[in-house]
Design an enzyme around this catalytic site. Structure first.
Site, PDB file in Angstrom:
ATOM      1  N   SER A 134      38.218  50.199  45.560  1.00 60.99           N
ATOM      2  CA  SER A 134      39.328  50.999  44.986  1.00 60.99           C
ATOM      3  C   SER A 134      40.619  50.730  45.949  1.00 60.99           C
ATOM      4  CB  SER A 134      38.892  52.418  44.829  1.00 60.99           C
ATOM      5  OG  SER A 134      39.887  53.234  44.333  1.00 60.99           O
ATOM      6  N   GLU A 266      33.658  53.248  35.588  1.00 66.24           N
ATOM      7  CA  GLU A 266      34.827  53.409  36.310  1.00 66.24           C
ATOM      8  C   GLU A 266      35.282  55.036  36.473  1.00 66.24           C
ATOM      9  OE1 GLU A 266      35.879  51.770  38.482  1.00 66.24           O
ATOM     10  OE2 GLU A 266      35.207  49.830  38.299  1.00 66.24           O
ATOM     11  N   HIS A 363      33.113  55.170  39.066  1.00 72.32           N
ATOM     12  CA  HIS A 363      33.748  54.476  40.223  1.00 72.32           C
ATOM     13  C   HIS A 363      33.239  55.011  41.541  1.00 72.32           C
ATOM     14  CE1 HIS A 363      37.705  53.077  41.677  1.00 72.32           C
ATOM     15  NE2 HIS A 363      38.005  54.134  42.312  1.00 72.32           N
TER      16      HIS A 363
END
Length: 447
Positions: A134, A266, A363
């Site tokens: 990320s 995600e 995610h």
């Protein structure tokens, strides 16, 4: 982040208690031995955008199992974030020329520390991999374009972080001006920032960004993220000379091979929302139509074609996550276009069984696998045999890449380097397989 306020995410991630402050420059080191074995070094950059997080934020970042299994040295680090690391005061005096990038300069200083000291921990300073997820992946991408970081690392991995989070100087200076106004400081009083406590500074920043940036809504829109006022590296012509991976990869790091990838679901998972599992086909089309006016039904049909029996929410999650995968593909294409060191593209599609499977391949889902922490992080993975098996394969692949610059080893199918014509994608799931452009028609359906 706000995740700590939600029981389900707090259960999955098991965040450590932390206190944000200015005394934050730390490195953590795990090594199998303090000998002269010259082991590969794996330097982890944490996520949280450029505003939050730490190198020991969650148990998944613990480097012991990765160091033992891979016979590598693992380093995690902290650096200045948000207003401390990226407040661009460059127009207020020469002494602030680099102020918008000191958070990244901290990371370079940590890599210089690794270069100068890691041999004492059994590491090889000529084989340093940087990897991050990320915002940590965005930090990896940023380092790829920084002259001061040249030669301090030799391979790079971007996990779910291919979106650009760098600022133009115009944007970064505007944010700084608004923060100063919120604090009631005029241009002649900029030096007074040095005396203000961090909490007061951050409260001012939160107030400014709350007003300047309207709520994102239901879908993570990468285009809107890029236009928002936020803290991040500044393209200042010196520390960061030019835009990063916007159409082309930085030539300065053309010799650095990369692994780039995303997770299947995600930012769009069933966290905190059991009712999403009951989504109807009509609601699915309505959501797609709201995000892509005039194209909703066409997009849903394209995503349904490959998986006709998927639940409506599964399809919506993949539609909403497709731009994140597209950003990874574009980054790999830019890297491949330099025709020097290769890029390798993956897609982590493994579905966690915890919380009745609602989080899916969320995610951050791949992190405990890469660190060989699937058992330790059973709150995230379930800790079962499938998770442990995939964790071994993922860990071994990242270690092999750190060791040689090529991720291929006998435990996985042959991983072909990225090519824009065929989009070879390593699927990381219970069955690890290389598939050529698995979602091409789906991505093409998005305007």
């Amino acid at each position: 982040g706000t995740g700590r306020q939600n029981d389900e995410e707090a259960c999955l991630f098991q965040w450590n208690d932390s206190v944000e402050g200015e005394d934050c420059l730390r490195v953590n080191v795990w090594s199998p031995g303090l000998d002269d074995a010259k082991r590969p070094v794996m330097v982890w950059l944490h996520g949280g955008g450029f505003e939050a997080g730490s190198g020991n934020d969650i148990p998944a970042f613990d480097g012991e199992n990765l160091a033992r299994r891979g016979d590598v040295v693992v380093v995690t680090l902290n650096h200045r974030l948000n207003v401390l690391g990226f407040l661009d005061l460059s127009k207020y005096g020469e002494q602030y020329a680099w102020s918008g990038n000191v958070g990244m300069i901290d990371i370079v200083a940590a890599l210089e520390w690794v270069r100068d000291n890691i041999a004492a921990f059994g590491g090889d300073p000529s084989r340093v991999l940087i990897f991050g997820q990320s915002g940590g992946g965005a930090k990896v991408s940023t380092l790829m374009g920084m002259p001061s970081a040249k030669g301090l690392f030799h391979r790079a991995v971007v996990e779910s972080g291919s979106f650009s989070l760098s600022n133009t100087q115009e944007k970064s200076r505007k944010l700084a001006d608004l923060v100063l106004m919120e604090l009631g400081l005029g241009p002649s009083a900029v030096d007074a920032l040095q005396t203000l406590p961090y909490k007061k500074l951050w409260r001012a920043c939160e107030a400014v960004m709350r007003i300047a940036n309207p709520p994102m809504g239901g879908t993570i829109d990468l285009r809107r993220m890029n236009s928002m006022l936020n803290f991040g590296p500044v393209i200042d012509g010196e520390v960061i000379p030019e835009p990063l991976f916007q159409g082309r990869a930085p030539a300065i790091s053309a010799d650095v091979p990369m692994i780039i990838g995303t997770t299947l679901n995600e930012f769009t998972s069933g966290f905190n929302h059991p009712e999403y599992e009951e989504m109807t086909d009509a609601e699915l089309v309505a959501r797609a139509e709201a995000s892509y006016p005039g194209n909703g039904e066409k997009i849903v049909a394209a995503f349904r074609a490959r998986t006709p029996n998927a639940k409506p929410f599964d399809l919506w999650s993949r539609i909403a996550s497709a731009p994140v995968r597209e950003s990874a593909i574009q980054q790999a294409a830019a890297k491949a276009a330099l025709k020097q060191a290769p890029a390798y593209l993956y897609w982590f599609t493994w579905q966690t069984p915890v919380l009745d499977g609602r989080p899916r391949a969320f995610h951050c889902a791949e992190i405990p696998f890469v660190f060989y922490n699937a058992e330790r992080c059973e709150h995230m993975t379930g800790g079962g045999p499938d998770a442990v098996s995939l964790s071994g394969k993922a860990c071994d692949t990242w270690v092999q890449f750190a060791r040689t610059g090529n991720p291929n080893h006998k435990g996985i199918p042959t991983w072909a380097p990225f090519s824009p014509e065929t989009v070879p994608t390593m699927i990381l799931d219970n069955q690890v397989e290389l598939v050529l452009d698995p979602d091409g028609p789906e991505r093409k359906s998005l305007p």
